[in-house]
Scaffold this motif. Structure first.
Motif, PDB file in Angstrom:
ATOM      1  N   ARG A   1      21.129  40.820  48.484  1.00  0.00           N
ATOM      2  CA  ARG A   1      21.421  39.506  49.068  1.00  0.00           C
ATOM      3  C   ARG A   1      22.718  38.981  48.467  1.00  0.00           C
ATOM      4  O   ARG A   1      22.900  38.988  47.259  1.00  0.00           O
ATOM      5  N   TRP A   2      23.610  38.522  49.338  1.00  0.00           N
ATOM      6  CA  TRP A   2      24.889  37.946  48.912  1.00  0.00           C
ATOM      7  C   TRP A   2      24.616  36.730  48.045  1.00  0.00           C
ATOM      8  O   TRP A   2      23.885  35.829  48.415  1.00  0.00           O
ATOM      9  N   GLU A   3      25.222  36.697  46.836  1.00  0.00           N
ATOM     10  CA  GLU A   3      24.892  35.658  45.868  1.00  0.00           C
ATOM     11  C   GLU A   3      26.091  34.828  45.430  1.00  0.00           C
ATOM     12  O   GLU A   3      25.988  34.102  44.449  1.00  0.00           O
ATOM     13  N   ASN A   4      27.226  34.933  46.103  1.00  0.00           N
ATOM     14  CA  ASN A   4      28.381  34.145  45.663  1.00  0.00           C
ATOM     15  C   ASN A   4      28.096  32.658  45.798  1.00  0.00           C
ATOM     16  O   ASN A   4      27.592  32.215  46.831  1.00  0.00           O
TER      17      ASN A   4
ATOM     18  N   THR B   1      22.899  34.396  53.500  1.00  0.00           N
ATOM     19  CA  THR B   1      21.732  35.002  52.860  1.00  0.00           C
ATOM     20  C   THR B   1      21.350  36.317  53.529  1.00  0.00           C
ATOM     21  O   THR B   1      20.242  36.806  53.354  1.00  0.00           O
ATOM     22  N   THR B   2      22.256  36.881  54.314  1.00  0.00           N
ATOM     23  CA  THR B   2      21.981  38.132  55.009  1.00  0.00           C
ATOM     24  C   THR B   2      21.743  39.259  54.010  1.00  0.00           C
ATOM     25  O   THR B   2      22.463  39.387  53.015  1.00  0.00           O
TER      26      THR B   2
ATOM     27  N   LEU C   1      35.154  38.397  42.662  1.00  0.00           N
ATOM     28  CA  LEU C   1      34.234  39.538  42.683  1.00  0.00           C
ATOM     29  C   LEU C   1      32.980  39.196  43.480  1.00  0.00           C
ATOM     30  O   LEU C   1      32.259  38.253  43.135  1.00  0.00           O
ATOM     31  N   PRO C   2      32.670  39.954  44.539  1.00  0.00           N
ATOM     32  CA  PRO C   2      31.449  39.684  45.313  1.00  0.00           C
ATOM     33  C   PRO C   2      30.200  39.978  44.471  1.00  0.00           C
ATOM     34  O   PRO C   2      30.125  41.004  43.796  1.00  0.00           O
ATOM     35  N   ARG C   3      29.232  39.069  44.532  1.00  0.00           N
ATOM     36  CA  ARG C   3      27.998  39.231  43.761  1.00  0.00           C
ATOM     37  C   ARG C   3      26.822  39.402  44.712  1.00  0.00           C
ATOM     38  O   ARG C   3      26.708  38.691  45.707  1.00  0.00           O
ATOM     39  N   PHE C   4      25.933  40.316  44.355  1.00  0.00           N
ATOM     40  CA  PHE C   4      24.759  40.579  45.165  1.00  0.00           C
ATOM     41  C   PHE C   4      23.526  40.629  44.261  1.00  0.00           C
ATOM     42  O   PHE C   4      23.606  41.097  43.118  1.00  0.00           O
ATOM     43  N   ALA C   5      22.394  40.158  44.785  1.00  0.00           N
ATOM     44  CA  ALA C   5      21.126  40.206  44.051  1.00  0.00           C
ATOM     45  C   ALA C   5      20.237  41.273  44.670  1.00  0.00           C
ATOM     46  O   ALA C   5      20.012  41.279  45.891  1.00  0.00           O
TER      47      ALA C   5
END
Length: 693
Positions: A168-171, A177-178, A333-337
């Motif tokens: 899940r995109w977390e920025n 929330t895709t 920096l893209p963050r993902f969970a």
């Protein structure tokens, strides 16, 4: 001599008079950024003039050779670290800082120059040369090894156990929330950061990326690749990064520590592209660098490398880190969970875990059923606990599973120690040593969490302190201690370092030790909760409180009252229940009622509160209470739609679809797209909704 004479006659520095013209034969030594080199040379000349020294005087006092010295002052080369230090001793400390800025610019320019060759397709992948082949085979062996196999788990390889991940995109600035995958994220972004809760499957996902890439290089063409760009991958534990050393040397040293190299690979291999492809560096476990300053230095180094471009791409993997530390990385920096297992993924995991094992037919299905009946669904949604539960089920009956996270830890570690406890030990010292394995492991676990690295000598010192009077240590005491630790299966001993294969195992053991020292009235409980409820210490906090509640005479209600007293600590209250603490019926009902009201309240995050309800599950949250407080009392279509989605996850999907249909008939058009999304989320068709009425 000509240059010395001209320097005496002129007040201008050489950097201003002499343009930079590279000489034939490879000079200058580097391919630097001219502007930064000239800035450095100008700074040198400025401070030199302020001292009244000539260039010749400076070179004589520093011991730098004339040829190299004049090239430095003419901005034709960058001094080495030794030369910069010598210049600083003569001209002042500001020289070193100016040199560092220039050096960073030089390195960025060199990386950019190395980044010009580009292999664009996996179909064009060359045969790896002998040096790269050795690296790829070693990486495949390391990454495909199940990370907990030395805990006594008879597990498949990572490549066969892998379950497709969901990110899940977390920025913080994005409302997106895709859900996506690592492959899709790497197709869009050069570098990414993946975070997950303790045991959330971070290392498995990281290892799988490396496995897929190494297998493709080694001509397993049936392996799908995790990104469109051809790359060569390195799995790099964060604790092996030495921020004070050149990056390429740090990578080479880390590969040696993996245990798959008899000789250190040449560091130069990692300073440029691998046969036309960039390196994908998968850095695992940033949170496991215990010392905060060291961790910040590593993050700064990685941030510099990502901003500098060059022959690298990065996948960083960690538990959530404080925002002030994340800012040391590239701000963009893209963050993902990494998301937990859902029901389908748990079934896939069970099928793959028990495949080809000597277990009765139908064990995988019985395991999933037992998980549901033991109300462990939310616990085993965390991949590590699914693994532990499967390992425990494999030693007995799936129906005999523990009922909580803490019970899983206790059962797992207890069975390991019991299975590895020989009963035929006759010598007094080894017999006493084995009786002390649990407190020794607890001591080492606390040291591991505090320092990051635990050396075998720490175990030897503890044993020396605890050894009873009259019991003589044998001459081979160090070997006995080493053997006793290895025999537990809970840790490994690599040369002189004791390692816990998973941080949460160390947290469980450390929590047990800490809980025994906390009095029944739990002094400073409020500040303990406030200090540790966020960041990397949360899991240790929850396990410590859970272990404390199991000490004779301690009242779990004391902890729950503190947690219920603050709306921000409701997630911790739910987590404490899932960890294995029973709050009592009155406190449990008060907690559930508070969460339901928060779902309805404008002042709280709908999404977070609804996730807490799903974690508690239908065995604790009654359908009547859910309907009475939330469905019947909510008036806003969006809140009702979200409640219906949660109702589907907890109780009945068809009823939830009926609720959504009724809401859609009276909702305004601005809410219809959200309602349609909830239809899709519960797996029902939203075709009956007219989005354009």
């Amino acid at each position: 001599m000509v240059w010395r004479y001209r320097d005496k006659l002129s007040a201008k520095p050489f950097a201003e008079k002499q343009e930079f013209h590279p000489m034939p034969g490879g000079r200058p030594r580097t391919s630097p950024s001219k502007s930064e080199l000239h800035t450095f040379a100008e700074h040198l000349s400025t401070v030199r003039r302020s001292t009244g020294l000539t260039v010749a005087d400076v070179l004589r006092r520093t011991g730098i050779a004339d040829k190299a010295g004049y090239e430095i002052f003419r901005a034709q080369r960058l001094p080495t670290k030794t030369q910069a230090d010598a210049l600083a001793r003569v001209l002042g400390s500001s020289v070193v800082e100016s040199w560092r800025v220039a050096k960073a610019a030089v390195e960025r320019a060199e990386l950019a120059q190395r980044d010009t060759v580009n292999l664009r397709s996996w179909d064009d992948l060359p045969n790896p040369d002998p040096a790269l082949t050795k690296i790829l085979r070693a990486q495949l062996a390391v990454a495909d090894r199940f990370p907990y196999e030395l805990l006594g788990v008879d597990a498949p390889k990572v490549s066969s156990l892998y379950i497709p991940e969901r990110l899940r995109w977390e920025n913080p600035t994005s409302a997106d929330t895709t859900l996506t995958t690592i492959s899709a994220a790497l197709a869009k972004h050069r570098n990414i950061l993946i975070t997950a809760e303790p045991g959330g499957g971070k290392s498995m996902a990281a290892r799988r990326v490396v496995c897929r890439i190494a297998a493709r290089w080694l001509r397993d063409n049936g392996t799908d690749v995790p990104l469109p760009e051809p790359v060569a991958a390195i799995y790099l534990p964060a604790i092996d990064i030495a921020p004070g050393r050149p990056w390429a040397e740090s990578v080479a040293d880390a590969l040696v520590r993996s245990g798959r190299f008899h000789a250190r690979p040449a560091a130069e291999l990692f300073a440029e592209r691998a046969q036309g492809t960039r390196w994908l560096i998968v850095v695992d476990g940033l949170d496991e660098i215990a010392d905060r300053e060291t961790r910040r230095a590593v993050l700064e180094l990685l941030g510099d490398l990502m901003r500098g471009g060059g022959p690298y791409r990065f996948v960083l993997v960690s538990r959530p880190l404080p925002e002030d530390e994340l800012r040391l990385l590239d701000r963009a920096l893209p963050r993902f969970a990494l998301q937990r297992f859902d029901a389908d993924r748990l079934c896939q995991f069970s099928d793959r875990w028990f495949a080809n094992k000597e277990v009765p037919e139908g064990t995988a299905e019985r395991f999933v059923t037992a998980v549901s009946e033991a109300d462990l669904g939310e616990v085993v949604a965390v991949p590590l606990f699914a693994t532990i539960a499967a390992a425990v089920a494999g030693t007995g009956s799936p129906e005999d599973l523990p009922r909580s996270r803490l019970d899983l830890y206790e059962r797992f570690v207890g069975e390991l120690l019991e299975a590895r406890s020989p009963s035929d030990i006759l010598s007094p010292y080894p017999r006493w040593l084995r009786s002390q394995r649990v407190p020794l492991l607890e001591h080492l676990a606390q040291s591991h969490l505090a320092n990051g690295v635990v050396h075998l000598v720490a175990a030897e010192h503890w044993v020396d302190r605890m050894c009873p009077a009259g019991l003589t240590s044998p001459r081979n005491a160090a070997a006995e201690i080493r053997h006793s630790l290895i025999e537990t299966g809970v840790v490994t001993v690599d040369d002189t370092v004791v390692r816990f294969p998973h941080k949460s195992i160390a947290e469980y053991l450390a929590a047990r030790a800490r809980a025994t020292r906390i009095p029944a009235y739990f002094p400073d409980l409020k500040s303990f909760l406030e200090r540790n409820s966020h960041g990397g210490r949360r899991n240790l906090m929850m396990l410590t409180i859970a272990a404390w509640t199991r000490q004779p005479g301690n009242d779990p209600a004391l902890a729950f009252r503190h947690l219920l007293g603050s709306p921000n600590l409701l997630p911790e209250a739910v987590d404490l229940i899932k960890t294995g603490v029973t709050p009592g019926p009155e406190i449990e009902k008060a907690l559930i009622t508070r969460i339901l009201i928060n779902c309805r309240d404008e002042d709280f995050s709908d999404k977070a509160a609804h996730e807490l309800l799903v974690q508690l599950g239908p065995r604790r949250v009654s359908r009547h209470l859910f309907t009475e407080i939330l469905l019947n009392a909510s008036r806003k279509p969006r809140k009702l739609a979200l409640a219906a989605k949660t109702y589907a996850a907890m109780f009945d999907r068809d009823e939830a679809a009926s609720i959504l249909t009724n809401i859609s008939q009276t909702a305004d058009t601005s809410a219809l797209s959200d309602i349609a999304a909830h239809f899709d989320a519960i797996g029902m068709s939203s075709s009956s909704i007219d989005l354009y009425r």
